[in-house]
Scaffold this motif. Sequence first.
Motif, PDB file in Angstrom:
ATOM      1  N   GLY A  41      32.381  47.993  36.838  1.00  0.00           N
ATOM      2  CA  GLY A  41      32.545  49.144  36.156  1.00  0.00           C
ATOM      3  C   GLY A  41      33.562  50.316  36.807  1.00  0.00           C
ATOM      4  O   GLY A  41      34.080  51.106  36.450  1.00  0.00           O
ATOM      5  N   GLY A  42      33.633  49.953  38.188  1.00  0.00           N
ATOM      6  CA  GLY A  42      34.759  50.746  39.013  1.00  0.00           C
ATOM      7  C   GLY A  42      34.267  52.038  38.953  1.00  0.00           C
ATOM      8  O   GLY A  42      33.351  52.936  38.774  1.00  0.00           O
ATOM      9  N   GLU A  43      35.451  52.902  39.174  1.00  0.00           N
ATOM     10  CA  GLU A  43      35.106  54.567  39.139  1.00  0.00           C
ATOM     11  C   GLU A  43      34.739  55.300  38.102  1.00  0.00           C
ATOM     12  O   GLU A  43      34.158  56.003  38.154  1.00  0.00           O
ATOM     13  N   ARG A  44      35.016  54.716  36.758  1.00  0.00           N
ATOM     14  CA  ARG A  44      34.318  55.141  35.878  1.00  0.00           C
ATOM     15  C   ARG A  44      32.978  55.020  35.625  1.00  0.00           C
ATOM     16  O   ARG A  44      32.194  56.204  34.990  1.00  0.00           O
ATOM     17  N   GLU A  45      32.293  54.204  36.345  1.00  0.00           N
ATOM     18  CA  GLU A  45      31.094  54.015  36.522  1.00  0.00           C
ATOM     19  C   GLU A  45      30.640  54.554  37.782  1.00  0.00           C
ATOM     20  O   GLU A  45      29.325  54.408  38.289  1.00  0.00           O
ATOM     21  N   GLY A  46      31.390  55.136  38.990  1.00  0.00           N
ATOM     22  CA  GLY A  46      30.927  55.603  39.941  1.00  0.00           C
ATOM     23  C   GLY A  46      30.981  54.668  41.158  1.00  0.00           C
ATOM     24  O   GLY A  46      30.073  54.783  42.304  1.00  0.00           O
ATOM     25  N   VAL A  47      31.414  53.601  40.828  1.00  0.00           N
ATOM     26  CA  VAL A  47      31.333  52.456  42.017  1.00  0.00           C
ATOM     27  C   VAL A  47      32.779  52.252  42.738  1.00  0.00           C
ATOM     28  O   VAL A  47      33.782  52.304  42.056  1.00  0.00           O
ATOM     29  N   GLN A  48      32.573  52.046  44.014  1.00  0.00           N
ATOM     30  CA  GLN A  48      33.647  51.865  44.808  1.00  0.00           C
ATOM     31  C   GLN A  48      33.438  50.613  45.570  1.00  0.00           C
ATOM     32  O   GLN A  48      32.264  50.213  45.817  1.00  0.00           O
ATOM     33  N   LEU A  49      34.609  50.179  45.970  1.00  0.00           N
ATOM     34  CA  LEU A  49      34.425  49.036  46.845  1.00  0.00           C
ATOM     35  C   LEU A  49      34.528  49.452  48.386  1.00  0.00           C
ATOM     36  O   LEU A  49      35.186  50.126  48.710  1.00  0.00           O
ATOM     37  N   GLN A  50      33.174  49.239  49.008  1.00  0.00           N
ATOM     38  CA  GLN A  50      33.223  49.854  50.183  1.00  0.00           C
ATOM     39  C   GLN A  50      33.677  48.899  51.313  1.00  0.00           C
ATOM     40  O   GLN A  50      33.301  47.724  51.162  1.00  0.00           O
ATOM     41  N   LYS A  51      34.429  49.429  52.361  1.00  0.00           N
ATOM     42  CA  LYS A  51      35.412  48.395  52.957  1.00  0.00           C
ATOM     43  C   LYS A  51      35.782  49.220  54.300  1.00  0.00           C
ATOM     44  O   LYS A  51      35.830  50.553  54.184  1.00  0.00           O
ATOM     45  N   LYS A 101      19.802  44.685  42.852  1.00  0.00           N
ATOM     46  CA  LYS A 101      20.019  46.283  42.867  1.00  0.00           C
ATOM     47  C   LYS A 101      21.461  46.433  42.418  1.00  0.00           C
ATOM     48  O   LYS A 101      21.556  47.761  41.817  1.00  0.00           O
ATOM     49  N   ASN A 102      22.223  45.365  41.886  1.00  0.00           N
ATOM     50  CA  ASN A 102      23.426  45.773  41.378  1.00  0.00           C
ATOM     51  C   ASN A 102      23.269  46.306  39.950  1.00  0.00           C
ATOM     52  O   ASN A 102      22.580  45.910  39.153  1.00  0.00           O
ATOM     53  N   GLY A 103      24.162  47.531  39.722  1.00  0.00           N
ATOM     54  CA  GLY A 103      23.805  48.023  38.332  1.00  0.00           C
ATOM     55  C   GLY A 103      22.836  49.110  38.387  1.00  0.00           C
ATOM     56  O   GLY A 103      22.465  49.679  37.161  1.00  0.00           O
ATOM     57  N   ASN A 104      21.950  49.356  39.506  1.00  0.00           N
ATOM     58  CA  ASN A 104      21.174  50.256  39.237  1.00  0.00           C
ATOM     59  C   ASN A 104      21.362  51.778  39.537  1.00  0.00           C
ATOM     60  O   ASN A 104      21.862  52.064  40.621  1.00  0.00           O
ATOM     61  N   ALA A 105      21.470  52.337  38.329  1.00  0.00           N
ATOM     62  CA  ALA A 105      22.118  53.850  38.524  1.00  0.00           C
ATOM     63  C   ALA A 105      21.185  54.870  39.376  1.00  0.00           C
ATOM     64  O   ALA A 105      21.854  55.786  39.631  1.00  0.00           O
ATOM     65  N   ALA A 106      20.200  54.445  39.604  1.00  0.00           N
ATOM     66  CA  ALA A 106      19.201  55.332  40.587  1.00  0.00           C
ATOM     67  C   ALA A 106      19.740  55.142  41.972  1.00  0.00           C
ATOM     68  O   ALA A 106      19.414  55.994  42.832  1.00  0.00           O
ATOM     69  N   LEU A 107      20.591  54.423  42.260  1.00  0.00           N
ATOM     70  CA  LEU A 107      21.123  54.156  43.741  1.00  0.00           C
ATOM     71  C   LEU A 107      22.435  54.405  44.115  1.00  0.00           C
ATOM     72  O   LEU A 107      23.210  54.490  43.095  1.00  0.00           O
ATOM     73  N   PRO A 108      22.740  54.820  45.334  1.00  0.00           N
ATOM     74  CA  PRO A 108      24.228  54.973  45.490  1.00  0.00           C
ATOM     75  C   PRO A 108      25.027  53.829  45.199  1.00  0.00           C
ATOM     76  O   PRO A 108      24.605  52.969  45.288  1.00  0.00           O
ATOM     77  N   TYR A 153      25.631  48.649  44.083  1.00  0.00           N
ATOM     78  CA  TYR A 153      26.449  47.824  44.713  1.00  0.00           C
ATOM     79  C   TYR A 153      26.718  47.851  45.983  1.00  0.00           C
ATOM     80  O   TYR A 153      26.871  49.072  46.568  1.00  0.00           O
ATOM     81  N   GLN A 154      26.386  46.910  46.880  1.00  0.00           N
ATOM     82  CA  GLN A 154      26.634  46.865  48.233  1.00  0.00           C
ATOM     83  C   GLN A 154      25.588  47.826  48.980  1.00  0.00           C
ATOM     84  O   GLN A 154      25.887  48.273  49.842  1.00  0.00           O
ATOM     85  N   GLN A 155      24.450  47.936  48.079  1.00  0.00           N
ATOM     86  CA  GLN A 155      23.077  48.499  48.815  1.00  0.00           C
ATOM     87  C   GLN A 155      22.120  47.699  49.261  1.00  0.00           C
ATOM     88  O   GLN A 155      20.974  48.163  49.404  1.00  0.00           O
ATOM     89  N   ASN A 156      22.290  46.397  49.463  1.00  0.00           N
ATOM     90  CA  ASN A 156      21.074  45.289  49.684  1.00  0.00           C
ATOM     91  C   ASN A 156      21.496  44.502  51.062  1.00  0.00           C
ATOM     92  O   ASN A 156      21.469  43.377  50.754  1.00  0.00           O
TER      93      ASN A 156
END
Length: 391
Positions: free
Chosen positions: A275-285, A220-227, A231-234
């Motif tokens: 890709g971080g924030e520019r790709e809409g990805v955050q480190l959930q913690k 699921k890593n990198g799947n733009a269709a997922l929140p 990342y961190q969705q599995n």
Amino acid sequence: MVLRTLTPHIARLPLRRSLQTAAPAASYRVPEFAFAFDIDGVLVRSSDALPRAHQSLSYLQAQRIPFILLTNGGGKHESERVADLSRKLGVPLDTSMFVQSHTPFADMDQYKDKTVMVVGGVEDKCRQVAEAYGFKTVVTPGDILAAYPDVWPFSQQLLPYYKTFTRPLPAPIDPTSPSTSLRIDAIFVYNDPRDWGLDAQIIQDVLLSERGILGTLSSKNGNAALPNKGYQQNGQPNLYFSNPDLLWAAKYHLPRLGQGGFREALEGIWAAITGGEREGVQLQKVVMGKPYRPTYEFAEKRLIAHRGDLLQGNHDKLGALKRVYMVGDNPASDIAGGNNYVSPYGTDWASILVKTGVYVEGSPPAVQPRQIVGDVWDAVSWAAAQEGWTG
């Protein structure tokens, strides 16, 4: 950046009755105020007690004014840390008056029968703390390195050191057999990591895995269709940090990087990979410790309980705790936390900044305290004067 908070409860640590005994109610004035002291930079600096720290705590104990020690430090069990501080400061202390960064982890019963990874601290001291809290299966990045040296080739020279305290893994790393492979159910950063490269690599491996199974990579890593772009969705485990401090006051004359520095480095690596924030990805913690509200809620409950024990012979006079003076050296944690905390009991938290730690005299503090003073004795004296307390 995603910061989640927890609603803590009083940790199930063995608490002794207060070391002080109640004075006769007829001759004793009950204080309506109390103190919460940071430790590093306020009472001690590295391993040495600061001048007038003993004087300050001895005065409060003689006057029966309640206080707790509230620190973002950690790495040892509360009982060990309290014994060490009692010796350094020359005052009797017990665990009922002490909250350190990872104390709230003791209440996380949902993980105690699962496999957790503990990061940071000296050797495997933090593993021992977690086990004392009741966690039954605890692994460290060092255990993983000792079992699979290729997992991080840049710490090979440290293997003889690691092998003096690491333990066999509870399961192998075998991505071909996920049901029997090592799975991590939670990651806890208890204290400042000593081997940043190893620890960052292993944490990344777990967070990019499928369901926390080491050696796997989530599809699921990198799947733009997922929140969070997948990342961190599995089913990856939650990541907990106990201490947000970027800097702390050590023996060196300039502040040193702390656990917050490691977290910032980990965030940078995560952003570079995902890709971080520019790709809409955050480190959930989850980040705990000062200045976050859960730590102050936990500390206030501990302080109220300690106050009740300390003044047990004066229940008819006790009344509400009207004010807590938060004494610290770090504007970004101690002062910000004290200023922002809104007590559910209506208690006023007043922040006092001392000049014996992180704060550099002459520079405007990043967060303005109620008062700036020289050292901890000046803080106690100023607060007592505000309360009209003489003794």
